[in-house]
Design a protein around this motif. Structure first.
Motif, PDB file in Angstrom:
ATOM      1  N   LYS A   9      -2.791  12.995 -12.789  1.00  7.92           N
ATOM      2  CA  LYS A   9      -2.121  12.704 -11.479  1.00  7.92           C
ATOM      3  C   LYS A   9      -2.545  13.863 -10.578  1.00  7.92           C
ATOM      4  N   ARG A  10      -2.291  15.026 -10.878  1.00 10.58           N
ATOM      5  CA  ARG A  10      -2.858  16.068 -10.073  1.00 10.58           C
ATOM      6  C   ARG A  10      -4.034  16.274  -9.930  1.00 10.58           C
ATOM      7  N   ALA A  11      -4.908  15.980 -10.599  1.00  4.25           N
ATOM      8  CA  ALA A  11      -6.472  16.055 -10.793  1.00  4.25           C
ATOM      9  C   ALA A  11      -6.664  14.855  -9.859  1.00  4.25           C
ATOM     10  N   PRO A  20      -4.758  30.932  -5.542  1.00  4.14           N
ATOM     11  CA  PRO A  20      -5.571  31.822  -6.288  1.00  4.14           C
ATOM     12  C   PRO A  20      -4.953  31.897  -7.668  1.00  4.14           C
ATOM     13  N   ALA A  21      -5.983  32.616  -8.606  1.00  2.00           N
ATOM     14  CA  ALA A  21      -5.765  32.591 -10.199  1.00  2.00           C
ATOM     15  C   ALA A  21      -5.283  33.843 -10.298  1.00  2.00           C
ATOM     16  N   ARG A  22      -3.919  33.964 -10.921  1.00  2.00           N
ATOM     17  CA  ARG A  22      -3.412  35.204 -11.078  1.00  2.00           C
ATOM     18  C   ARG A  22      -3.870  35.731 -12.625  1.00  2.00           C
ATOM     19  N   ALA A  49       7.053  25.415 -15.736  1.00  2.00           N
ATOM     20  CA  ALA A  49       5.691  25.196 -15.334  1.00  2.00           C
ATOM     21  C   ALA A  49       5.051  24.724 -16.692  1.00  2.00           C
ATOM     22  N   PHE A  50       4.396  23.588 -16.823  1.00  2.00           N
ATOM     23  CA  PHE A  50       3.740  23.211 -18.189  1.00  2.00           C
ATOM     24  C   PHE A  50       5.156  23.129 -19.333  1.00  2.00           C
ATOM     25  N   GLY A  51       6.033  22.772 -18.921  1.00  2.00           N
ATOM     26  CA  GLY A  51       6.951  22.573 -19.937  1.00  2.00           C
ATOM     27  C   GLY A  51       7.110  21.562 -20.879  1.00  2.00           C
ATOM     28  N   GLY A  52       7.774  21.737 -22.104  1.00  2.00           N
ATOM     29  CA  GLY A  52       7.450  20.828 -23.163  1.00  2.00           C
ATOM     30  C   GLY A  52       6.210  21.131 -23.937  1.00  2.00           C
ATOM     31  N   PRO A 166      -1.254  23.704  -9.017  1.00  2.00           N
ATOM     32  CA  PRO A 166      -0.394  24.624  -8.104  1.00  2.00           C
ATOM     33  C   PRO A 166      -0.250  26.111  -8.506  1.00  2.00           C
ATOM     34  N   LYS A 167      -0.304  26.212  -9.686  1.00  2.00           N
ATOM     35  CA  LYS A 167      -0.215  27.540 -10.535  1.00  2.00           C
ATOM     36  C   LYS A 167      -1.302  27.863 -11.293  1.00  2.00           C
ATOM     37  N   ARG A 168      -2.124  28.890 -10.835  1.00  2.00           N
ATOM     38  CA  ARG A 168      -3.361  28.941 -11.623  1.00  2.00           C
ATOM     39  C   ARG A 168      -3.524  30.385 -12.282  1.00  2.00           C
ATOM     40  N   TYR A 169      -4.174  30.523 -13.405  1.00  2.00           N
ATOM     41  CA  TYR A 169      -4.205  31.955 -14.169  1.00  2.00           C
ATOM     42  C   TYR A 169      -5.502  32.275 -14.481  1.00  2.00           C
ATOM     43  N   ASP A 170      -5.757  33.367 -14.480  1.00  2.00           N
ATOM     44  CA  ASP A 170      -7.249  34.004 -14.889  1.00  2.00           C
ATOM     45  C   ASP A 170      -6.752  34.432 -16.270  1.00  2.00           C
TER      46      ASP A 170
END
Length: 256
Positions: A9-11, A20-22, A49-52, A166-170
């Motif tokens: 859905k988000r995509a 920004p990717a943290r 975030a990314f729960g479960g 919405p939350k991005r990581y490197d």
């Protein structure tokens, strides 16, 4: 690789701009099991975030993550400047301690040894202090006469979260073997369960694509010696940047 419904859905609805990717680090912790091995995973709380989903111990880089290291090639292996590379390595070791109680360290004067018992009350008190940011991992090790065993962290891969999240990581992925006489413990407040799993038999567990993909890769190595040998040839500097393919019927698929 198919996406979970919420991610699909988000995509489909994403219009930008990307967050920004943290910088972050995660550790694939292994232990021997019969002729093969098992991997330690945590199930993230549903409120997160990314729960479960099941994931490896890990999290974002903290400003205090500046350890002394044994290896001097981290910048080249991770593809970032020296200080940032040290921070990523420090985050990997700290997060493993915070979320699993595992200490990748040994006596400063004996760099080939590792801590044998890290689950006594004093270690737990120090772990809680590190978690609250009242104590840095570097200060903790120095006070105990220990030094980070970063040579036990094997760089494996680098993934950057897709732009629609919405939350991005490197995130740098490392592999590590559980030190002898230590145990991984369910001490993370961010998980509602932990397990040691067979990497080849985890298809029924909910996981994000990078976790699933990594498990398939290490399972293909056959055993711990194979994982260690493969790590020497892994590219952890070039990021994997998945793209999203949306078909005419609206189905979103992650392409790696």
């Amino acid at each position: 690789m198919p996406l979970p419904p919420a991610m699909m859905k988000r995509a489909r609805e994403f219009t930008g701009p990307a967050a920004p990717a943290r910088p972050a680090a995660t550790v694939v912790l292994l232990r021997p099991s019969g002729p093969g091995f098992q991997v330690y995973v945590l199930r993230r709380r549903s409120t997160m975030a990314f729960g479960g989903v099941y994931a490896f111990p890990g999290g974002a880089v903290d400003p205090s993550d500046r350890p002394r290291t044994l290896r001097d090639d981290w910048a080249a292996r991770l593809g970032v400047p020296r200080e940032q590379a040290r921070a990523v390595v420090g985050a990997a070791a700290r997060e493993l301690f915070e979320e699993a109680g595992v200490v990748l360290a040994g006596p400063a004067a004996e760099p080939d040894r590792t801590v044998a018992d890290a689950d006594d009350p004093t270690w737990e008190s120090d772990r809680a202090a590190v978690l609250r940011r009242e104590l840095t991992m570097s200060d903790l090790l120095a006070r105990r006469g220990l030094r980070l065993r970063d040579d036990l962290l094997l760089p494996w891969a680098r993934w950057i979260t897709p732009e629609f999240e919405p939350k991005r990581y490197d995130t740098w992925f490392f592999v590590a073997l559980l030190p002898g006489a230590q145990t991984a413990r369910d001490v993370s407040g961010e998980a509602d369960g932990t397990a040691w799993i067979d990497p080849a038999g985890s298809a029924d567990l909910p996981m994000l694509p990078p976790t699933r993909h990594t498990l398939r890769q290490i399972a293909a190595c056959g055993g711990i010696p194979g994982v260690v040998a493969a790590s020497a040839h892994r590219d952890a500097a070039t990021p994997v940047m998945p793209r999203i393919d949306i078909s005419p019927d609206g189905t979103a698929t992650l392409a790696i």
